[in-house]
Design an enzyme around this catalytic site. Structure first.
Site, PDB file in Angstrom:
ATOM      1  N   SER A  68       0.706  -1.278  -0.073  1.00 47.07           N
ATOM      2  CA  SER A  68       0.078   0.026   0.054  1.00 47.07           C
ATOM      3  C   SER A  68       0.967   1.161   0.051  1.00 47.07           C
ATOM      4  O   SER A  68       1.901   1.321   0.868  1.00 47.07           O
ATOM      5  CB  SER A  68      -0.966  -0.049   1.219  1.00 47.07           C
ATOM      6  OG  SER A  68      -1.828   1.191   1.159  1.00 47.07           O
ATOM      7  N   LYS A  83      -3.985  -4.805  -8.473  1.00 44.45           N
ATOM      8  CA  LYS A  83      -3.950  -3.485  -8.198  1.00 44.45           C
ATOM      9  C   LYS A  83      -4.919  -2.534  -8.374  1.00 44.45           C
ATOM     10  O   LYS A  83      -5.702  -2.662  -9.315  1.00 44.45           O
ATOM     11  CB  LYS A  83      -2.611  -3.190  -9.326  1.00 44.45           C
ATOM     12  CG  LYS A  83      -1.494  -3.976  -9.021  1.00 44.45           C
ATOM     13  CD  LYS A  83      -0.306  -3.429  -9.919  1.00 44.45           C
ATOM     14  CE  LYS A  83       1.227  -4.323  -9.860  1.00 44.45           C
ATOM     15  NZ  LYS A  83       2.285  -3.965 -10.388  1.00 44.45           N
ATOM     16  N   ASP A 106      10.747   2.426 -13.175  1.00 42.39           N
ATOM     17  CA  ASP A 106      10.648   2.181 -11.820  1.00 42.39           C
ATOM     18  C   ASP A 106      11.470   0.796 -11.590  1.00 42.39           C
ATOM     19  O   ASP A 106      11.251   0.144 -10.800  1.00 42.39           O
ATOM     20  CB  ASP A 106       9.522   2.142 -10.892  1.00 42.39           C
ATOM     21  CG  ASP A 106       9.662   2.435  -9.723  1.00 42.39           C
ATOM     22  OD1 ASP A 106      10.733   2.841  -9.232  1.00 42.39           O
ATOM     23  OD2 ASP A 106       8.874   2.203  -8.761  1.00 42.39           O
ATOM     24  N   PHE A 130       0.641   5.417  -4.655  1.00 44.12           N
ATOM     25  CA  PHE A 130      -0.151   5.107  -5.858  1.00 44.12           C
ATOM     26  C   PHE A 130      -1.115   4.036  -5.940  1.00 44.12           C
ATOM     27  O   PHE A 130      -1.816   4.001  -6.954  1.00 44.12           O
ATOM     28  CB  PHE A 130       1.051   4.696  -6.833  1.00 44.12           C
ATOM     29  CG  PHE A 130       1.880   5.945  -7.168  1.00 44.12           C
ATOM     30  CD1 PHE A 130       1.684   6.966  -7.845  1.00 44.12           C
ATOM     31  CD2 PHE A 130       3.125   5.783  -6.561  1.00 44.12           C
ATOM     32  CE1 PHE A 130       2.574   7.871  -8.228  1.00 44.12           C
ATOM     33  CE2 PHE A 130       4.112   6.789  -7.030  1.00 44.12           C
ATOM     34  CZ  PHE A 130       3.674   7.719  -7.801  1.00 44.12           C
ATOM     35  N   GLY A 131      -1.578   3.662  -4.649  1.00 42.21           N
ATOM     36  CA  GLY A 131      -2.546   2.666  -4.719  1.00 42.21           C
ATOM     37  C   GLY A 131      -2.152   1.597  -3.866  1.00 42.21           C
ATOM     38  O   GLY A 131      -1.102   1.532  -3.153  1.00 42.21           O
ATOM     39  N   GLU A 132      -3.180   0.158  -3.867  1.00 40.75           N
ATOM     40  CA  GLU A 132      -2.840  -0.709  -3.039  1.00 40.75           C
ATOM     41  C   GLU A 132      -2.892  -2.000  -3.990  1.00 40.75           C
ATOM     42  O   GLU A 132      -3.357  -1.974  -5.218  1.00 40.75           O
ATOM     43  CB  GLU A 132      -4.182  -0.926  -2.101  1.00 40.75           C
ATOM     44  CG  GLU A 132      -4.363   0.278  -1.152  1.00 40.75           C
ATOM     45  CD  GLU A 132      -4.921   1.513  -1.779  1.00 40.75           C
ATOM     46  OE1 GLU A 132      -5.740   1.404  -2.538  1.00 40.75           O
ATOM     47  OE2 GLU A 132      -4.525   2.718  -1.085  1.00 40.75           O
ATOM     48  N   THR A 133      -2.177  -2.914  -3.378  1.00 45.54           N
ATOM     49  CA  THR A 133      -2.015  -4.320  -4.204  1.00 45.54           C
ATOM     50  C   THR A 133      -2.493  -5.412  -3.203  1.00 45.54           C
ATOM     51  O   THR A 133      -2.018  -5.416  -2.025  1.00 45.54           O
ATOM     52  CB  THR A 133      -0.583  -4.356  -4.628  1.00 45.54           C
ATOM     53  OG1 THR A 133      -0.048  -3.415  -5.540  1.00 45.54           O
ATOM     54  CG2 THR A 133      -0.334  -5.545  -5.434  1.00 45.54           C
TER      55      THR A 133
END
Length: 630
Positions: free
Chosen positions: A19, A41, A139, A22-25
């Site tokens: 988390s 995602k 990245d 840019f968001g949660e996985t």
């Protein structure tokens, strides 16, 4: 989302994986597809403005399509199973890669030069596929690289492009403002990327940073001198004495180029960087002059996934076995591949121009998946020798007609997408060179050229030749002998390599460095780690397969006649070549088979295949000749 939540009445959320900004996985179970594990995602917009959401939606769809294409091209990128939008929130469903991250593998430890080179090569192999599609990862860092448990391959995950979608919903974003936003991680992100203008070469900077982290055990941002704008690290790597580690000086030069501040001063893309890493393993002395048979040179960037296996990453080799070594030297074969036929004839007898066909007995071996010898099967093969002049002979083996399953079964370890669908092929009788073409045989046909980077030995295989050179050799050999020589078709090559076996290798379930010249530092199956000779060996050094052929696994990649296709859909089933056979164009992709001394065991499998530009030359590539019956 909480554990137990059912997304779209299909994806059962198991647990959160990460988390952040840019968001949660999440780890989830796909209830509609064999209860397989998947990664979900979730990108939740903060700005609900319709104009902002429209930009984010466009970016999301574009990047999702790019990820899906990459996942279809290679197993070094997770497969994208689905992407969708619900209630103005975005979701990606991807393949779950079980394994540990490269960050866990490094764990503040310093790695040897050779291990670092292997890691960089694996990263660049996957990244080359990404760059061939004109996509930037954005990245790259050890946390976003996973070593897959099932086969030990490094897989690239968590592309930074998706983060742009999230950023688009945090401000009143426009294409102009988005261009000025930088994504990445400190220490791995170069200046142009930080300013919002990433290039393919930006990923190369990240690879270089990972390289110095492998060598020093330090995160790169801790080594960056903000005043000098460069990394200070060379006093920290494991071995500083070039006499003890002759590779380190050349590796430092490659890393320095990767880490240049101006992106134009770096390698332009992963393919260029991969070639530079590959050249590290070449002997330091000057190379032999290149051939002048063809004026074409390899200048075009690679744009096919299978080409990007270039060095055959991810296989396995084995510890030398005294029992196998004893077997090799005591083989009861009645034929010496480096000399004349031994059939009760005196070595002093003058040979005919074409020797009479003769049947010889050969002994091969069979290994289990641990590399143990479980059998020593014998066979009889028919061969003849052709006089090329100056005491040089070419030995040809009659390959019997037969039927086989081409490609790999779905259960085979390290299977690649380009090896399917497995299909039945009927092979007419033909003749194939018992060994790879040697330097002596090459010089007999082209007396004014000299090709061979592994040393001056007439029985070493000729290398550094491209497909155009190989076909020119066949043309000249045909003129000399009156026989229509050519390269083998791809199906002929695999049929001959298998020699009526169905295992991953002609020798059984695995490959050992005592039966084939390959990089044995990463074993295939359950076999132990082996040696790495780092050069080609004379032909006939290792035992033959049951068709009496030598070095079908390893030593040098071998060119085939076929044009490269990414799978076997609509492939011929009669043993013929596929594609534009008569066209001599250096920009066409052609098939290479067998792996080389530089390849891991998995890339030397009978089913493994690659595609290279016809004009590409390298010291890992050679040839053997064939002709059809009649």
């Amino acid at each position: 989302m909480q554990p137990g939540y059912l997304l779209r009445n299909r994806y059962f959320i198991q647990q959160p994986l990460a988390s952040g900004y840019f968001g949660e996985t999440y780890l989830a179970i796909d209830r509609d597809c064999y209860q397989r594990y998947v990664v979900v995602k979730h990108l939740k917009p903060q700005n609900k403005d319709p104009a902002v959401l429209q930009i984010a939606r466009r970016l999301f769809e574009t990047e999702a399509m790019a990820l899906r294409k990459l996942g279809d091209l290679t197993d070094r990128i997770p497969t994208l199973y689905a992407y969708f939008e619900e209630q103005s929130e975005f979701y990606l469903v991807q393949e779950f890669i079980e394994g540990q991250t490269l960050a866990q593998e490094l764990a503040n430890s310093r790695l040897s030069t050779l291990t670092t080179i292997h890691i960089l090569r694996e990263i660049l192999t996957g990244l080359s596929i990404v760059h061939a599609e004109n996509t930037i990862h954005r990245d790259l860092k050890p946390e976003n690289i996973i070593r897959r448990s099932i086969d030990g391959v490094l897989v690239l995950i968590d592309f930074g492009a998706v983060k742009e979608v999230r950023q688009a919903t945090l401000t009143t974003a426009t294409p102009r403002t988005l261009a000025s936003i930088g994504f990445g991680t400190e220490g791995y992100m170069p200046s142009e990327q930080a300013m919002g203008f990433p290039k393919l070469a930006s990923d190369i900077y990240a690879v270089g940073a990972i390289g110095i982290e492998c060598l020093t055990g330090r995160e790169p941002h801790l080594l960056f001198d903000e005043e000098l704008l460069e990394f200070k690290w060379r006093h920290l790597y494991l071995t500083s004495d070039p006499k003890l580690d002759p590779l380190i000086g050349r590796l430092v030069m490659v890393l320095n180029k990767m880490l240049q501040q101006r992106y134009l001063d770096r390698y332009a893309n992963a393919t260029e960087a991969l070639e530079a890493i590959d050249r590290l393993m070449l002997p330091p002395q000057p190379r032999q002059p290149s051939l002048t048979i063809s004026n074409r040179r390899f200048v075009k960037p690679i744009d096919r996934a299978a080409f990007l296996k270039l060095l055959g990453l991810g296989g396995f080799g084995l510890v030398s076995s005294l029992s196998i070594a004893k077997f090799i030297h005591s083989s009861d074969s009645e034929f010496n591949p480096n000399g004349r036929i031994r059939s009760g004839e005196s070595r002093g007898e003058a040979p005919p121009t074409i020797s009479q066909p003769i049947t010889v007995k050969l002994t091969s071996i069979k290994l289990n998946n641990r590399g143990d010898i479980i059998d020593r099967p014998q066979s009889q093969v028919e061969i003849f020798q052709e006089d090329l002049g100056h005491g040089v002979w070419l030995t040809m083996v009659k390959i019997p007609a037969g039927k086989f399953m081409m490609g790999s079964p779905v259960t085979e370890e390290s299977r690649e997408r380009c090896e399917h669908p497995q299909h039945s092929v009927n092979i007419p009788e033909f003749y194939l060179g018992q060994t790879q073409v040697t330097q002596a045989q090459w010089t007999a046909i082209f007396p004014d050229t000299s090709v061979g980077s592994s040393g001056n030995n007439s029985q070493l295989p000729v290398d550094s030749i491209n497909w155009l050179d190989a076909t020119s050799f066949c043309d000249r050999l045909s003129q000399k002998t009156g026989r229509k020589y050519r390269l083998p078709t791809e199906s002929e090559w695999e049929y001959a390599c298998r020699a009526e076996t169905t295992d991953p290798f002609a020798y059984g379930d695995t490959l050992m460095t005592t039966v084939a010249n390959h990089n044995g530092e990463y074993p295939y199956g359950q076999a132990p780690v082996g040696s790495f000779q780092q050069k080609a060996t004379p032909v006939g050094t290792f035992p033959p397969n049951l068709f009496g052929l030598y070095d079908m696994h390893g030593n040098l990649w071998e060119w085939c006649l076929d044009e490269w296709f990414e799978n076997y859909n609509r492939a011929p089933t009669d043993g013929s070549a596929r594609g534009k056979i008569e066209v001599r164009d250096g920009d066409l992709l052609r098939v290479v088979r067998g792996g080389s001394w530089f390849s891991y065991g998995r890339t030397c499998r009978a089913a493994s295949r690659n595609g290279l530009f016809s004009s590409f030359r390298h010291c890992h590539y050679g040839m053997r000749v064939a002709f059809s019956k009649g």
